[in-house]
Motif scaffolding. Sequence first.
Motif, PDB file in Angstrom:
ATOM      1  N   LYS A 163       0.834  -1.205   0.000  1.00  0.00           N
ATOM      2  CA  LYS A 163       0.000   0.000   0.000  1.00  0.00           C
ATOM      3  C   LYS A 163       0.867   1.252   0.000  1.00  0.00           C
ATOM      4  O   LYS A 163       0.559   2.229  -0.696  1.00  0.00           O
ATOM      5  CB  LYS A 163      -0.916  -0.008   1.219  1.00  0.00           C
ATOM      6  CG  LYS A 163      -1.954  -1.111   1.185  1.00  0.00           C
ATOM      7  CD  LYS A 163      -2.729  -1.165   2.481  1.00  0.00           C
ATOM      8  CE  LYS A 163      -3.679  -2.358   2.480  1.00  0.00           C
ATOM      9  NZ  LYS A 163      -4.380  -2.522   3.757  1.00  0.00           N
ATOM     10  N   PHE A 212       2.204   1.954  -3.396  1.00  0.00           N
ATOM     11  CA  PHE A 212       1.179   2.541  -4.253  1.00  0.00           C
ATOM     12  C   PHE A 212       0.978   4.021  -3.940  1.00  0.00           C
ATOM     13  O   PHE A 212       0.821   4.846  -4.850  1.00  0.00           O
ATOM     14  CB  PHE A 212      -0.148   1.798  -4.090  1.00  0.00           C
ATOM     15  CG  PHE A 212      -1.147   2.115  -5.167  1.00  0.00           C
ATOM     16  CD1 PHE A 212      -1.255   1.298  -6.276  1.00  0.00           C
ATOM     17  CD2 PHE A 212      -1.951   3.236  -5.088  1.00  0.00           C
ATOM     18  CE1 PHE A 212      -2.157   1.596  -7.295  1.00  0.00           C
ATOM     19  CE2 PHE A 212      -2.854   3.544  -6.083  1.00  0.00           C
ATOM     20  CZ  PHE A 212      -2.958   2.723  -7.200  1.00  0.00           C
ATOM     21  N   SER A 240       1.401   7.229  -6.334  1.00  0.00           N
ATOM     22  CA  SER A 240       0.325   8.207  -6.496  1.00  0.00           C
ATOM     23  C   SER A 240       0.841   9.631  -6.275  1.00  0.00           C
ATOM     24  O   SER A 240       0.475  10.558  -7.005  1.00  0.00           O
ATOM     25  CB  SER A 240      -0.807   7.909  -5.500  1.00  0.00           C
ATOM     26  OG  SER A 240      -1.361   6.631  -5.735  1.00  0.00           O
ATOM     27  N   LYS A 279      -2.213  -1.931 -13.899  1.00  0.00           N
ATOM     28  CA  LYS A 279      -0.814  -1.553 -13.714  1.00  0.00           C
ATOM     29  C   LYS A 279      -0.181  -0.924 -14.961  1.00  0.00           C
ATOM     30  O   LYS A 279       0.508   0.101 -14.841  1.00  0.00           O
ATOM     31  CB  LYS A 279      -0.014  -2.779 -13.258  1.00  0.00           C
ATOM     32  CG  LYS A 279       1.422  -2.497 -12.866  1.00  0.00           C
ATOM     33  CD  LYS A 279       2.048  -3.759 -12.268  1.00  0.00           C
ATOM     34  CE  LYS A 279       3.520  -3.561 -11.959  1.00  0.00           C
ATOM     35  NZ  LYS A 279       4.105  -4.773 -11.349  1.00  0.00           N
ATOM     36  N   TYR A 311      -6.287   0.863  -6.275  1.00  0.00           N
ATOM     37  CA  TYR A 311      -6.031   1.018  -4.842  1.00  0.00           C
ATOM     38  C   TYR A 311      -7.229   0.559  -4.021  1.00  0.00           C
ATOM     39  O   TYR A 311      -7.068  -0.048  -2.962  1.00  0.00           O
ATOM     40  CB  TYR A 311      -5.690   2.463  -4.513  1.00  0.00           C
ATOM     41  CG  TYR A 311      -5.194   2.650  -3.095  1.00  0.00           C
ATOM     42  CD1 TYR A 311      -3.988   2.081  -2.686  1.00  0.00           C
ATOM     43  CD2 TYR A 311      -5.924   3.379  -2.172  1.00  0.00           C
ATOM     44  CE1 TYR A 311      -3.526   2.239  -1.393  1.00  0.00           C
ATOM     45  CE2 TYR A 311      -5.467   3.542  -0.867  1.00  0.00           C
ATOM     46  CZ  TYR A 311      -4.271   2.969  -0.491  1.00  0.00           C
ATOM     47  OH  TYR A 311      -3.823   3.126   0.799  1.00  0.00           O
ATOM     48  N   ILE A 328       4.261  -2.181  -8.142  1.00  0.00           N
ATOM     49  CA  ILE A 328       2.873  -2.162  -7.688  1.00  0.00           C
ATOM     50  C   ILE A 328       2.274  -3.567  -7.784  1.00  0.00           C
ATOM     51  O   ILE A 328       2.499  -4.293  -8.760  1.00  0.00           O
ATOM     52  CB  ILE A 328       2.040  -1.187  -8.543  1.00  0.00           C
ATOM     53  CG1 ILE A 328       2.365   0.262  -8.184  1.00  0.00           C
ATOM     54  CG2 ILE A 328       0.548  -1.435  -8.358  1.00  0.00           C
ATOM     55  CD1 ILE A 328       1.640   1.261  -9.039  1.00  0.00           C
ATOM     56  N   GLU A 380      -0.920  -5.912  -8.312  1.00  0.00           N
ATOM     57  CA  GLU A 380      -2.268  -5.915  -8.868  1.00  0.00           C
ATOM     58  C   GLU A 380      -2.944  -7.231  -8.514  1.00  0.00           C
ATOM     59  O   GLU A 380      -2.576  -8.289  -9.034  1.00  0.00           O
ATOM     60  CB  GLU A 380      -2.232  -5.724 -10.382  1.00  0.00           C
ATOM     61  CG  GLU A 380      -3.614  -5.649 -11.000  1.00  0.00           C
ATOM     62  CD  GLU A 380      -3.591  -5.224 -12.463  1.00  0.00           C
ATOM     63  OE1 GLU A 380      -4.684  -5.103 -13.038  1.00  0.00           O
ATOM     64  OE2 GLU A 380      -2.494  -5.019 -13.009  1.00  0.00           O
TER      65      GLU A 380
END
Length: 398
Positions: free
Chosen positions: A10, A13, A17, A74, A121, A182, A184
């Motif tokens: 998390k 991610f 972001s 992704k 997310y 990341i 997925e």
Amino acid sequence: MKSHISNKEKYIFLIVSFSIWFPHFIYLPILSPYIESMGGTYIFIGIVLSSYGLMQFILRLPIGISSDLLKLRKPFIILGILLSATSCFIFALTDSLGWILFARSLAGVSVATWVVFAVLYSSYFTDKEVHRAMSSISFVVVLAQLLGMIFSGYIVNAWGWHAPFWIGGFVGVFGAVFAFFIFEPKESDSRVPLKLKDLLTVMKEPHLLKVSLLSIIAHSIIFTTMFGFIPTYVTSIGLEEKDISLIVFAFMIPHAIATLFMGNVVVLRLGKWKSLKCAFLLTAICTLLTPFVESKIMLGVLQGVNGFALGLLFPLLLGMSIEFITHEKRATAMGVYQALYAIGMFLGPLIAGILNASFGIAAGFFFAGILGLTASGLIVMWGTKKSYKQMGKYPMRL
């Protein structure tokens, strides 16, 4: 919380972001005065500013639908980060007005992928935790805006016009590297692709259209003022580039506070429609008064109040956009809502640029202020005694 999604995944991610938004906001406060220093007219500045929203309006829905059809998130995220970095490097390497327009348009293409960010997310969380997920990722957006816009003026004052673009580009490269890590989840592949009939049904929802119209107006105001011509106005009244950061700071701190905490408090006391009416009235008054203020302190106070009012509007409008939409169609509603409010992101600064070129920079602020009054009038027309009493808590804007 889904047990196989670790906090580390998390955090990665959230870092990614941050890296797609920070590059665009570190140069935003100096973009209009930078273009003006290169000989760009108010009309051209308006075109450049509006191109960012235009690309999002055109591409947000196609990107979201393509992502659903391909059942992939992704690759779109990685592409968005790379386009973000590329946009900044083009800014840094050119002094051509044409390439500046292209670079800002590319920035709009980059952040059009934000719908995919939100979908991926949210898949890290259970349905009961989605609001918390949106709050976390929205806080990262506010943080990127705040840090980027606060330091922009100081960076230009110390290292020149191109420095923010270089910094933004390298932050984008850093984020692109992280984007490859990341996670997925496989269950995201099971999402049902959007259907045209579902999209058309949602687009006909009267409540969604009303809220989207108000959001178009709200985005027109903020992209005409703080994200548009406020920096130009600061330099036009004789203040220095470093003073842009002070005005931005005065705007962004109340804006962040309102977005993160105060919206729920105000809504609980006043109700949704009355809160919207008060916030639009407040931002209209502040915007209309801006051309009459030439003191740095008073301008900062005025923009602080304006930032707070606009900070109330966005999370409230976001929550209201999906409150009457069934759960299985809320992703579609959010895509429609985000695509529609992008109209305000390009139409607002475009019209303001034309008005500024014809009648002076005050005209754009008068235009935005009248938009705020118009929104208040629409709310009075739409609002009912019952709707004013409705109360609720809403997630933050995406």
